[in-house]
Design an enzyme around this catalytic site. Structure first.
Site, PDB file in Angstrom:
ATOM      1  N   TYR A  65       0.819  -1.217   0.000  1.00 55.23           N
ATOM      2  CA  TYR A  65       0.000   0.000   0.000  1.00 55.23           C
ATOM      3  C   TYR A  65       0.852   1.266   0.000  1.00 55.23           C
ATOM      4  CZ  TYR A  65      -4.346  -2.526   0.577  1.00 55.23           C
ATOM      5  OH  TYR A  65      -5.427  -3.328   0.367  1.00 55.23           O
ATOM      6  N   ASP A  83       4.086 -32.994  14.426  1.00 56.23           N
ATOM      7  CA  ASP A  83       3.215 -34.129  14.164  1.00 56.23           C
ATOM      8  C   ASP A  83       3.979 -35.206  13.407  1.00 56.23           C
ATOM      9  OD1 ASP A  83       1.029 -33.000  15.347  1.00 56.23           O
ATOM     10  OD2 ASP A  83       0.137 -32.253  13.481  1.00 56.23           O
TER      11      ASP A  83
END
Lengths: 365, 504
Positions: free
Chosen positions: A106, A251
């Site tokens: 921006y 995991d």
């Protein structure tokens, strides 16, 4: 108690970036002033130029170079955008402000160098990283924060308005967010012996509740999935500056394994950067063989999991025998488990039983 | 609606007399017919500033069908001199009103005729005759009442005037429609195309009926003189004798003594005899580059236009020539290709897709080869001038694809496209330079600003010189475009052309 190795590491990095920015400005200025179109040359980021370096244990950029020349009508726009980025970063660094990728996109619009979309501005930020040989965090452009850190570590801020202020990272039980202020802070004081990076917020909180930081003298880092670069950068600093071994707990599936690998060996997308990897990091678990060993509740591997496993098997980062063996075990048992699976043996089982066994692996360092 | 026939007669009359034409056309709804219904009766008035018609000739010229049968050929708009009469006849058939002819040849007295045509007898019936003061003006005015559907014809009438103005930029045209709207097409040049000359028919173009008619009117006493003197185009003694030998006809035989079988033999031999000279094209009158360009600029205000005039050629013994105007861009043209067809300066308004010009520009020309985008605003103007236009049908709205004419149109369109292609590529590179300079102009100041700040300097680098140098270099480096770009005519055979001068 370990003493921080250097008080001026953050300062030194800042100096390096400032120097690189001003020399870029100098070069462009001199070219323009003597009637030449400026150009810059830096390593190509094309897939063909990304190679695996066995010594560094990470992907690096090869010898191919790209040239951005302002005299080329197709280049002048991205060239100007690149220089604007340098100009903008220079201001950030000098004013000790930080910005995010979205912010940068921006901000450009105020300078008439607007980007078509954020992908374009992200792309040029990466170009500037290559050109300056510094990660964007070093010129104060950060991603959105999501990782957190907790432990007996006191840091001293360098960000504007907080210079000299210190913070004990064990003062808030949810952990402290790893953002620009933390990433650029100097490490002042710690009694920790190890660092444990954890994939998920749930287990991170469990570890804090179970006082892992005290019982095992550990600094805990929640990577919140694949860790952002600022987190990888912080992990490396913890290892480099405080000489702490890094253990990684994720995991038991190909995705978890790869989180550990990226912390160790980095990603192909960051092949142009050096300070994001911790090659000595140790994958503590959860391994495929742990699923069998601890009789963990599991789910069958999906087709995508299996495809990913074959990809990893072909990846040079996974050549190590232990890693390769675990990939093969996944394929053999066709099962995966989450960290939380240990809860079938009670909430504190993972901390009381599993963790001490795994931490033996860190002892060898 | 009859507008065309009368306007063309007026233009022809003025041009033949060497007068710059002023033509005034007005259509008024006839009060007697009920309002708001179509078709209805309209009064059509066409007035010109031509030489006028000798009052003694008026009844025959306007009141008789097939007046003035021709044994000479000339390029003219009017279709065998019939067009005007047909319009008058049509008016009479649909409304039973007399036509009014007002004409003055000397500018002093003006003769007014009101008349009807006796169709069964094919002769004029004068209803009223009068003489008025002409007030210094020569010319002819025709007022007739006819039934028509103006609502339906309005578009075609407007097209007709616009296109007539395109090739007739030396004429003043005024048209007032039934609602009272005035369209004026003003004269933009004093130049007029040369008056076409009369010419004898070329032997190739003669059929049995034509030969029989010639034999009927000739006063020549033997075949050599008949062939050589005043009936055929470019046939002299030597060729006449050679031909008669070729056809197996006795030189001395009198034309009226020829048997039917001999006449057929002669006509057949006319087609096969190899030594007739090609037709002389001096009788042809092209619109000409200046007049056509003036018309194009006036009516289409283009960004680019070019006119290609091909040397005369012939088909079946009839001389013809092709002119092509190519128009690009500007204020009037809309995206896409538009075709304006003219035959002997008459706009052809119907059945475009059956016309030879349409076939050539849409099917035989590869536009991409000239780097002209499909949606470019383009108009192609084709004009075919000939003593006999090979219309495909009696409607005379489209031209047959005679290979000779097709080849000439193709050559002319290609030449004009080469010129457009050169223009476009020059324009393209000019624009590219401009675009480039705009981009440099936008980004170099920014680079100067950012680098000044980054390097910690006080003053900005002197980048303006760089901008200037670059502009000079870019302008000089304009690539020279060759006219031959992209043009390798495959299967196009280059026809040896003889110019008008060569024929003389």
């Amino acid at each position: 108690m370990n003493k921080p190795r250097s008080k001026t590491t953050a300062e030194a990095r800042k100096d390096k970036v400032e120097k690189a920015l001003s020399s870029l400005g100098d070069k462009v200025y001199q070219d323009l002033d003597s009637g030449r179109f400026p150009s810059v040359t830096f390593a190509s980021r094309s897939v063909r130029n990304i190679v695996y370096d066995r010594k560094l244990e990470q992907f690096i950029l090869g010898s191919a170079q790209v040239k951005r020349a302002a005299g080329n009508i197709k280049h002048i726009r991205p060239f100007t955008q690149l220089l604007w980025l340098a100009y903008f970063s220079n201001k950030l660094v000098h004013e000790k402000r930080t910005s995010t990728l979205r912010d940068v996109y921006y901000s450009a619009q105020a300078f008439d160098v607007e980007f078509m979309d954020q992908a374009e501005s992200d792309e040029l930020i990466t170009d500037l990283e290559v050109l300056l040989e510094s990660a964007r965090e070093e010129f104060n452009v950060f991603p959105e924060e999501r990782s957190a850190i907790f432990g007996n570590l006191t840091v001293e801020y360098t960000v504007r308005g907080y210079e000299g202020k210190t913070l004990d990272l064990s003062s808030h039980p949810d952990g402290m967010m790893i953002g620009p202020a933390l990433t650029t802070a100097e490490f002042k004081d710690t009694d920790a012996d190890i660092v444990i990076a954890i994939e998920k917020g749930g287990l991170f909180t469990r570890f804090i509740e179970e006082k892992v930081h005290e019982r095992y003298k550990a600094i805990l880092v929640n990577t919140a999935g694949q860790p952002p670069r600022s987190t990888r950068f912080l992990l490396r600093r913890l290892h480099e500056e405080l000489k702490l071994p890094i253990g990684i707990l994720c995991d038991a599936d190909p995705w978890g394994a790869h989180i550990a690998m990226v912390i160790k060996s980095g990603s192909a997308g960051a092949a142009h950067l050096r300070d994001l990897t911790t090659p000595s990091g140790v994958w503590l678990g959860v391994w495929a063989s742990d699923i069998v060993k601890y009789k963990l509740p599991s789910d069958p591997l999906t087709e995508i999991d299996i495809k990913r496993l074959y990809e990893l098997k072909a990846d040079p980062r996974y050549k190590d025998k232990m890693w390769h063996g675990e990939l093969d075990t996944f394929l053999k048992i066709k099962k995966k488990s989450e960290q939380e699976a240990f809860s079938r043996y009670g909430l504190s089982y993972i901390v009381d039983k599993y963790l001490p066994e795994k931490l033996q692996l860190l002892k060898s360092y | 609606m009859g507008v065309r026939e009368l306007v063309e007669n007026s233009l022809d009359a003025a041009e033949l007399a060497g007068i710059l034409p002023d033509v005034y056309v007005r259509i008024v709804a006839n009060e007697a017919s009920p309002e708001n219904t179509e078709p209805r009766a309209y009064r059509l008035s066409v007035a010109d500033n031509g030489p006028g018609v000798d009052p003694h000739q008026v009844p025959r010229a306007f009141g008789k069908v097939f007046y003035g049968s021709k044994y000479v050929l000339r390029q003219s708009r009017g279709m065998f001199g019939l067009g005007g009469t047909m319009a008058i006849l049509y008016g009479q058939i649909t409304t039973n009103k007399p036509v009014k002819i007002t004409t003055s040849t000397d500018g002093k007295s003006r003769h007014v005729f009101e008349m009807l045509i006796d169709i069964s007898e094919n002769k004029p019936i004068i209803v009223r005759k009068d003489v008025e003061d002409a007030m210094g003006k020569t010319g002819t005015r025709v007022d007739l009442v006819m039934e028509g559907d103006f609502t339906r014809s309005a578009q075609k009438i407007n097209d007709y005037f616009k296109q007539t103005a395109l090739v007739g930029s030396y004429a003043n045209l005024t048209f007032v429609d039934p609602i009272g709207r005035i369209s004026t097409y003003e004269r933009a040049t004093e130049a007029m195309p040369p008056t076409p000359k009369e010419t004898l028919p070329h032997p190739y173009g003669i059929d049995v009926e034509a030969l029989k008619r010639m034999i009927k009117i000739t006063d020549e006493k033997n075949m050599v003189n008949f062939m050589a003197n005043k009936h055929f185009h470019r046939v002299g003694d030597t060729i006449a004798k050679k031909f008669l030998t070729f056809a197996g006809i006795d030189w001395r035989v009198a034309p009226e003594k020829l048997t039917n079988e001999q006449i057929v033999r002669i006509v057949d031999a006319l087609q096969r005899f190899p030594d007739f000279l090609p037709p002389d094209a001096s009788c042809l009158s092209p619109v000409g580059e200046q007049i056509l360009q003036t018309g194009i600029i006036k009516e289409l205000a283009p960004e680019f236009s070019t006119v290609v005039l091909r040397p005369p050629s012939s088909y079946s013994g009839f001389p013809f020539l092709v002119e092509v105007g190519l128009v690009y861009g500007g204020k009037v043209l809309e995206p896409g290709r538009k075709l304006f067809r003219f035959a002997n300066r008459i706009p052809l308004l119907y059945d475009e897709s059956s016309d030879v010009s349409f076939q050539v520009i849409n099917e035989q020309i590869d536009w991409r080869r000239y780097h002209v985008p499909d949606e470019a605003p383009i108009a192609v103007i084709t004009h075919i001038a000939s003593t006999k236009i090979p219309y495909k049908t009696v409607g005379k709205e489209y031209i047959a694809d005679r290979p000779e004419i097709e080849a000439e149109i193709k050559n002319a369109v290609r030449e004009s496209l080469r010129r457009l292609s050169v223009f476009l590529s020059k324009k393209g590179s000019m624009e590219a330079v401009q675009r480039k300079m705009n981009i440099y102009g936008k980004y170099l100041p920014l680079l100067a600003k950012f680098s000044t700040e980054l390097a910690g300097k006080k003053r900005e680098p002197r980048y303006k010189q760089l901008l200037k140098d670059e502009e000079e270099a870019a302008t000089e480096a304009q690539p020279e475009v060759t006219a031959e770009e992209g043009e390798k005519t495959d299967g196009e055979k280059i026809i040896e052309q003889t110019t008008i001068e060569d024929y003389r």
